[in-house]
Design a protein around this motif. Sequence first.
Motif, mmCIF file in Angstrom:
data_model
loop_
_atom_site.group_PDB
_atom_site.id
_atom_site.type_symbol
_atom_site.label_atom_id
_atom_site.label_comp_id
_atom_site.label_asym_id
_atom_site.label_seq_id
_atom_site.Cartn_x
_atom_site.Cartn_y
_atom_site.Cartn_z
ATOM 1 N N HIS A 30 85.061 -17.989 -40.610
ATOM 2 C CA HIS A 30 83.793 -18.453 -41.176
ATOM 3 C C HIS A 30 84.012 -18.940 -42.604
ATOM 4 O O HIS A 30 83.434 -18.417 -43.564
ATOM 5 C CB HIS A 30 82.743 -17.343 -41.116
ATOM 6 C CG HIS A 30 81.346 -17.875 -41.252
ATOM 7 N ND1 HIS A 30 80.539 -17.587 -42.317
ATOM 8 C CD2 HIS A 30 80.626 -18.703 -40.445
ATOM 9 C CE1 HIS A 30 79.380 -18.181 -42.184
ATOM 10 N NE2 HIS A 30 79.403 -18.863 -41.051
ATOM 11 N N GLN A 109 89.213 -26.614 -34.252
ATOM 12 C CA GLN A 109 87.926 -27.201 -34.595
ATOM 13 C C GLN A 109 87.614 -26.822 -36.034
ATOM 14 O O GLN A 109 87.444 -25.637 -36.347
ATOM 15 C CB GLN A 109 86.827 -26.681 -33.658
ATOM 16 C CG GLN A 109 87.010 -27.060 -32.195
ATOM 17 C CD GLN A 109 86.854 -28.546 -31.955
ATOM 18 O OE1 GLN A 109 86.127 -29.237 -32.667
ATOM 19 N NE2 GLN A 109 87.540 -29.054 -30.936
ATOM 20 N N TYR A 111 85.364 -27.530 -39.644
ATOM 21 C CA TYR A 111 84.117 -28.056 -40.184
ATOM 22 C C TYR A 111 84.053 -27.782 -41.687
ATOM 23 O O TYR A 111 84.526 -26.745 -42.163
ATOM 24 C CB TYR A 111 82.907 -27.390 -39.510
ATOM 25 C CG TYR A 111 82.928 -27.436 -38.014
ATOM 26 C CD1 TYR A 111 82.429 -28.529 -37.317
ATOM 27 C CD2 TYR A 111 83.453 -26.374 -37.274
ATOM 28 C CE1 TYR A 111 82.449 -28.568 -35.927
ATOM 29 C CE2 TYR A 111 83.477 -26.409 -35.885
ATOM 30 C CZ TYR A 111 82.978 -27.501 -35.218
ATOM 31 O OH TYR A 111 83.001 -27.541 -33.853
ATOM 32 N N LEU A 113 81.950 -26.441 -44.079
ATOM 33 C CA LEU A 113 80.730 -25.628 -44.060
ATOM 34 C C LEU A 113 79.899 -25.791 -45.323
ATOM 35 O O LEU A 113 78.756 -25.325 -45.374
ATOM 36 C CB LEU A 113 81.090 -24.149 -43.860
ATOM 37 C CG LEU A 113 81.867 -23.839 -42.571
ATOM 38 C CD1 LEU A 113 81.981 -22.335 -42.388
ATOM 39 C CD2 LEU A 113 81.237 -24.484 -41.349
ATOM 40 N N TYR A 120 75.464 -29.353 -39.246
ATOM 41 C CA TYR A 120 75.991 -28.375 -38.295
ATOM 42 C C TYR A 120 74.938 -27.321 -37.985
ATOM 43 O O TYR A 120 74.023 -27.076 -38.771
ATOM 44 C CB TYR A 120 77.233 -27.683 -38.869
ATOM 45 C CG TYR A 120 78.325 -28.619 -39.301
ATOM 46 C CD1 TYR A 120 78.916 -29.491 -38.395
ATOM 47 C CD2 TYR A 120 78.770 -28.647 -40.613
ATOM 48 C CE1 TYR A 120 79.919 -30.354 -38.774
ATOM 49 C CE2 TYR A 120 79.782 -29.509 -41.012
ATOM 50 C CZ TYR A 120 80.356 -30.369 -40.095
ATOM 51 O OH TYR A 120 81.348 -31.227 -40.484
ATOM 52 N N GLU A 121 75.099 -26.678 -36.830
ATOM 53 C CA GLU A 121 74.213 -25.571 -36.472
ATOM 54 C C GLU A 121 74.494 -24.355 -37.349
ATOM 55 O O GLU A 121 75.589 -24.185 -37.878
ATOM 56 C CB GLU A 121 74.415 -25.185 -35.009
ATOM 57 C CG GLU A 121 73.985 -26.220 -33.998
ATOM 58 C CD GLU A 121 74.083 -25.699 -32.583
ATOM 59 O OE1 GLU A 121 73.791 -24.501 -32.371
ATOM 60 O OE2 GLU A 121 74.437 -26.479 -31.689
ATOM 61 N N THR A 124 78.022 -22.166 -37.467
ATOM 62 C CA THR A 124 79.209 -22.983 -37.215
ATOM 63 C C THR A 124 80.413 -22.376 -37.921
ATOM 64 O O THR A 124 80.330 -21.917 -39.057
ATOM 65 C CB THR A 124 78.979 -24.427 -37.696
ATOM 66 O OG1 THR A 124 77.912 -25.001 -36.946
ATOM 67 C CG2 THR A 124 80.220 -25.270 -37.512
ATOM 68 N N THR A 125 81.539 -22.362 -37.241
ATOM 69 C CA THR A 125 82.729 -21.641 -37.701
ATOM 70 C C THR A 125 83.987 -22.412 -37.343
ATOM 71 O O THR A 125 84.111 -22.911 -36.225
ATOM 72 C CB THR A 125 82.793 -20.246 -37.023
ATOM 73 O OG1 THR A 125 81.582 -19.545 -37.301
ATOM 74 C CG2 THR A 125 83.962 -19.433 -37.533
ATOM 75 N N CYS A 126 84.926 -22.509 -38.266
ATOM 76 C CA CYS A 126 86.224 -23.086 -37.930
ATOM 77 C C CYS A 126 86.930 -22.169 -36.928
ATOM 78 O O CYS A 126 86.849 -20.944 -37.026
ATOM 79 C CB CYS A 126 87.081 -23.241 -39.187
ATOM 80 S SG CYS A 126 86.449 -24.461 -40.366
ATOM 81 N N SER A 200 82.568 -22.260 -31.227
ATOM 82 C CA SER A 200 82.750 -22.365 -32.681
ATOM 83 C C SER A 200 81.512 -22.896 -33.381
ATOM 84 O O SER A 200 81.369 -22.732 -34.589
ATOM 85 C CB SER A 200 83.945 -23.271 -32.993
ATOM 86 O OG SER A 200 83.681 -24.618 -32.637
ATOM 87 N N GLN A 201 80.595 -23.497 -32.647
ATOM 88 C CA GLN A 201 79.415 -24.090 -33.268
ATOM 89 C C GLN A 201 78.325 -23.074 -33.597
ATOM 90 O O GLN A 201 77.348 -23.428 -34.256
ATOM 91 C CB GLN A 201 78.848 -25.192 -32.373
ATOM 92 C CG GLN A 201 79.767 -26.398 -32.260
ATOM 93 C CD GLN A 201 79.215 -27.467 -31.341
ATOM 94 O OE1 GLN A 201 77.994 -27.590 -31.176
ATOM 95 N NE2 GLN A 201 80.084 -28.240 -30.733
ATOM 96 N N HIS A 202 78.494 -21.810 -33.149
ATOM 97 C CA HIS A 202 77.398 -20.872 -33.405
ATOM 98 C C HIS A 202 77.823 -19.410 -33.485
ATOM 99 O O HIS A 202 76.985 -18.547 -33.714
ATOM 100 C CB HIS A 202 76.323 -21.014 -32.329
ATOM 101 C CG HIS A 202 76.852 -20.965 -30.933
ATOM 102 N ND1 HIS A 202 77.295 -19.822 -30.326
ATOM 103 C CD2 HIS A 202 77.045 -21.953 -30.028
ATOM 104 C CE1 HIS A 202 77.720 -20.095 -29.105
ATOM 105 N NE2 HIS A 202 77.590 -21.386 -28.898
#
Length: 313
Positions: A30, A109, A111, A113, A120-121, A124-126, A200-202
């Motif tokens: 995260h 994946q 992002y 943050l 992003y939702e 969301t987490t790498c 990973s998106q949530h």
Amino acid sequence: MKERLPNIRVRTNHGSMVARDGIVICFFMHRSHGEVIHAVWRALQTYRRSIPSQALNWYVDQNGDFQPLDDKGWEHIRKKMLERRWPVACGVDIEEHCDEVGGYNFEYQGYWLDAPLFMYEEGTTCAVSFTLPTEYLVEHGPARVRALALELARELPFSFGYASLALVSSDGDWFMARDTVRELRDRYLGLDIYRLGETSQHIGTQARGAYWLTFLGLPLLGRLGGLEVLRRRLPFPDVSLETLPPLEGERVLVTLGEWPEAIDTAEQERPSPQRLAFAHLLEPFLHEERSGWFSLFGDDKEDMRRWIRRFCP
């Protein structure tokens, strides 16, 4: 335990293999892409050194097409991972084969943050995953796989991670044979079914379940009460707890037994008491899959929820 490991090959009606048995090693971090990517790159090099030299042969380009992973391909991957500009997300998919699923795969994946929240939702987490064929586990033994997972974990600022027997499939291509996958899911309780890009998106800083190897970092470890609470709640001879340097008070590996277990219900196998106890401890912190990939099993969120909580009393 190796004699109980399943040999699974899932094929479509046209004969293409879209899933197989293997081991997945997965971490959720995260933190923003810029904070984790150098550690992820080092972990990828560790993975490459630990597997056969020709195990990774293809990568997926920006158009979704396979390209050969030669020197030029590796330079492309390096630049994409290490020089990705804010705030564009970074997705990397490296595979053993381009025509069917192989045992060796890498996925990342990433992002930013700190980008505007609407991009992003929430949660969301790498995330990163590494897979191994079951043959690797049988040939080298579970201690070797555990050592590799530990070496990867030491590089990564994870909040949650795990290693498990899994249905290995490139980007969730198992959905093309979902009826077979549903049968496997219900038969083998210890077989993980994953889709990294979706989860990973949530997932945020929550857990995904109790696994053979489960890595707990902050803030999740603190919510569970820390190492001493884990020792008190998991007083089983087959459970080991190990802190990870250099942040030994902030990251813990929980190991449930020497070998990963398929838990074949057709053979009347049952989850071990230690797995049930660990799942009960994690239950308040288990995430809920929000996107539609799991609904391919029947468009039923309650069915999905039951599977995620299959070891909870």
